[in-house]
Every structure is written in structure tokens, then in C-alpha cells.
Design a protein around this motif. Structure first.
Motif, mmCIF file in Angstrom:
data_model
loop_
_atom_site.group_PDB
_atom_site.id
_atom_site.type_symbol
_atom_site.label_atom_id
_atom_site.label_comp_id
_atom_site.label_asym_id
_atom_site.label_seq_id
_atom_site.Cartn_x
_atom_site.Cartn_y
_atom_site.Cartn_z
ATOM 1 N N LEU A 12 0.831 -1.201 0.000
ATOM 2 C CA LEU A 12 0.000 0.000 0.000
ATOM 3 C C LEU A 12 0.871 1.259 0.000
ATOM 4 O O LEU A 12 0.602 2.217 -0.739
ATOM 5 C CB LEU A 12 -0.915 0.004 1.222
ATOM 6 N N GLY A 13 1.906 1.255 0.816
ATOM 7 C CA GLY A 13 2.787 2.417 0.856
ATOM 8 C C GLY A 13 3.417 2.701 -0.488
ATOM 9 O O GLY A 13 3.497 3.857 -0.930
ATOM 10 N N GLU A 14 3.873 1.649 -1.163
ATOM 11 C CA GLU A 14 4.493 1.812 -2.479
ATOM 12 C C GLU A 14 3.487 2.334 -3.494
ATOM 13 O O GLU A 14 3.800 3.205 -4.310
ATOM 14 C CB GLU A 14 5.064 0.468 -2.934
ATOM 15 N N ALA A 15 2.255 1.818 -3.446
ATOM 16 C CA ALA A 15 1.217 2.260 -4.390
ATOM 17 C C ALA A 15 0.875 3.734 -4.181
ATOM 18 O O ALA A 15 0.748 4.505 -5.137
ATOM 19 C CB ALA A 15 -0.031 1.393 -4.237
ATOM 20 N N ILE A 16 0.717 4.144 -2.908
ATOM 21 C CA ILE A 16 0.377 5.542 -2.622
ATOM 22 C C ILE A 16 1.525 6.466 -3.013
ATOM 23 O O ILE A 16 1.319 7.500 -3.657
ATOM 24 C CB ILE A 16 0.040 5.716 -1.131
ATOM 25 N N ALA A 17 2.754 6.104 -2.627
ATOM 26 C CA ALA A 17 3.905 6.947 -2.944
ATOM 27 C C ALA A 17 4.068 7.104 -4.447
ATOM 28 O O ALA A 17 4.336 8.203 -4.949
ATOM 29 C CB ALA A 17 5.165 6.354 -2.320
ATOM 30 N N SER A 18 3.895 6.013 -5.189
ATOM 31 C CA SER A 18 4.030 6.068 -6.643
ATOM 32 C C SER A 18 2.953 6.942 -7.266
ATOM 33 O O SER A 18 3.236 7.778 -8.140
ATOM 34 C CB SER A 18 3.956 4.644 -7.214
ATOM 35 N N ARG A 19 1.717 6.782 -6.810
ATOM 36 C CA ARG A 19 0.600 7.551 -7.369
ATOM 37 C C ARG A 19 0.767 9.049 -7.086
ATOM 38 O O ARG A 19 0.602 9.886 -7.977
ATOM 39 C CB ARG A 19 -0.707 7.040 -6.777
ATOM 40 N N LEU A 20 1.076 9.403 -5.851
ATOM 41 C CA LEU A 20 1.184 10.815 -5.489
ATOM 42 C C LEU A 20 2.426 11.455 -6.102
ATOM 43 O O LEU A 20 2.392 12.622 -6.504
ATOM 44 C CB LEU A 20 1.195 10.969 -3.976
ATOM 45 N N SER A 21 3.518 10.718 -6.196
ATOM 46 C CA SER A 21 4.724 11.245 -6.831
ATOM 47 C C SER A 21 4.473 11.505 -8.315
ATOM 48 O O SER A 21 4.932 12.523 -8.860
ATOM 49 C CB SER A 21 5.897 10.277 -6.663
ATOM 50 N N ALA A 22 3.733 10.609 -8.971
ATOM 51 C CA ALA A 22 3.409 10.806 -10.381
ATOM 52 C C ALA A 22 2.537 12.034 -10.585
ATOM 53 O O ALA A 22 2.544 12.649 -11.658
ATOM 54 C CB ALA A 22 2.706 9.562 -10.933
ATOM 55 N N GLY A 23 1.785 12.416 -9.543
ATOM 56 C CA GLY A 23 0.956 13.608 -9.610
ATOM 57 C C GLY A 23 1.699 14.886 -9.273
ATOM 58 O O GLY A 23 1.094 15.952 -9.197
#
Length: 224
Positions: A12-23
Motif C-alpha cells: 500500500l505504501g508503495e502504491a500511494i507513494a508512486s501515485r502521489l509522486s506521479a501527480g
């Protein structure tokens, strides 16, 4: 936004970090309460994303400690505990919003945008730093009877430097916090804004010194 995420679930942490960083956001991810408290003391953040169930302590204790030190920092709690008592406890301790796991990352992004639109009612309208007063709402500074008004980005730069007066703020941090993801955020752009800021402050008691190879440091001295 500059976000601190406290989440011990690796997927979950990796998914959130990746999504928000891409934004275009800057995300620092830690997985224990001890690290969370250390990072909260070390740096300034726009939002805290806080998991409740952590391996070393629960998010309630982190939230309680945070609200004693930084009452205005927006906190979005992420929790698998859906009981009404837990949700009431989170809000009573000072959480601004919460999401019950599992959740859609699009909803997380929408709630973060909503948090940042809220007025910071607990933030002081006037900072007083020695003989310098800073009007947050008016973006205006008074220093020894000198009044200076600023544009939005200039004032943001000044806030960043003065919030760490006497400490070096790196060019990398300034680039990250001053510019959006799709804007020119080169060191030259930061230097240009610092140069403009210095000109506006030339008759004030605020100094911005260059720390060669690192960044800048603001200090309060005698008016020129």
C-alpha cells in the motif's frame, strides 16, 4: 504538496507513494511511529498521511503528540478500523479526515485536494520574529517601520526561509516546494526569485545569505 506518509504495509505504501509522486507531489515514506516523530520534528510538511496500526506504536499516540507541537498541520488518517468509536477518537484527537481501508487512490487524491483548500484556521495571522512582523493573509512584512508587499511565490519563498531562520535551506528543497511538477524548477529559477526577494528586502532587517554549494539562510539583523 510535500507529504509525510506513515504506513507499514509495503504494498500500500508503495502504491500511494508512486501515485502521489506521479501527480507531482513530494512524498517521504516511513513505516514506524518512531521514524514518524523524528521526521515531523526535522522538517516542515503540508500534509501527514497517518496509518493507525503501526508495529511500534499506534497512530493515536502520534496524533496526540503532533497536536501538542504542530496544531495546524493537516492530518489524513488511513485505517482498517471502521468502528464508530475509533473514528470519533481520531477526530477528537485532531485528525482532519480519514479513509477506511481498502480505499481507491482517486479518493485519497480528492481528499488531499480538499484538505489543502481548507483555511488554516489554527495558523497565526501574524508572525512576530523579533522586530519583524509578517502578515500572512496580506503577504506583507513590516520591519523597523518599513513595509514591503510581495507576490505569491515571493512570499512563499520568504516563508520557507524565515520558518527556518538561522538554518540553511537547500536549493533542492526550495525547488520542490516553490514550483509545480510541470514548471521550470532549475537552480537558476530559484536564484532569480532569491535575487528579486533580496531587492525588495534591501532596506529591511531581513538578510538572505548564500551558503555556497548548498542553498540559502535567512537571518534577522539591523535594518540597513
Amino acid at each position: 504538496m510535500r507529504l509525510l506518509m506513515v504506513e507499514d504495509n509495503e504494498d500500500l505504501g508503495e502504491a500511494i507513494a508512486s501515485r502521489l509522486s506521479a501527480g507531482g507531489h513530494s512524498v517521504e515514506w516511513v513505516n514506524t511511529g518512531e521514524l514518524a516523530l523524528r521526521y515531523l520534528e526535522m522538517d516542515n510538511w503540508d500534509v501527514l498521511l497517518l496509518d493507525i496500526m503501526l508495529p511500534d506504536q499506534d497512530g493515536f499516540s502520534i496524533l496526540r503528540h503532533l497536536r501538542q507541537q504542530t496544531p495546524s498541520l493537516p492530518v489524513l488518517v488511513m485505517t482498517a478500523r471502521s468502528e464508530i468509536e475509533d473514528r470519533v477518537s481520531m477526530l477528537d484527537l485532531g485528525a482532519d479526515d480519514y479513509l477506511v481501508k481498502p480505499f481507491d487512490l482517486r479518493e485519497l487524491e480528492a481528499r488531499l485536494r480538499a484538505l489543502m483548500r481548507r483555511p488554516a484556521t489554527t495558523q497565526a495571522e501574524i508572525w512576530q520574529l523579533g522586530h519583524v512582523s509578517i502578515d500572512i493573509a496580506a503577504r506583507r512584512i513590516n520591519s523597523r517601520d518599513q513595509t514591503v508587499e510581495f507576490g505569491q511565490r515571493e512570499f512563499c519563498l520568504l516563508e520557507l526561509l524565515l520558518s527556518r531562520a538561522g538554518q540553511v535551506v537547500t536549493k533542492e528543497r526550495l525547488m520542490m516546494q516553490l514550483f509545480n511538477f510541470d514548471e521550470d524548477s532549475s537552480p537558476n529559477a530559484v536564484e532569480l526569485h532569491v535575487s528579486r526577494l533580496r531587492r525588495k528586502l534591501s532596506d529591511s532587517a531581513i538578510r538572505i545569505d548564500t551558503v555556497r554549494g548548498t542553498g540559502y539562510m535567512a537571518s534577522l539583523g539591523d535594518a540597513r
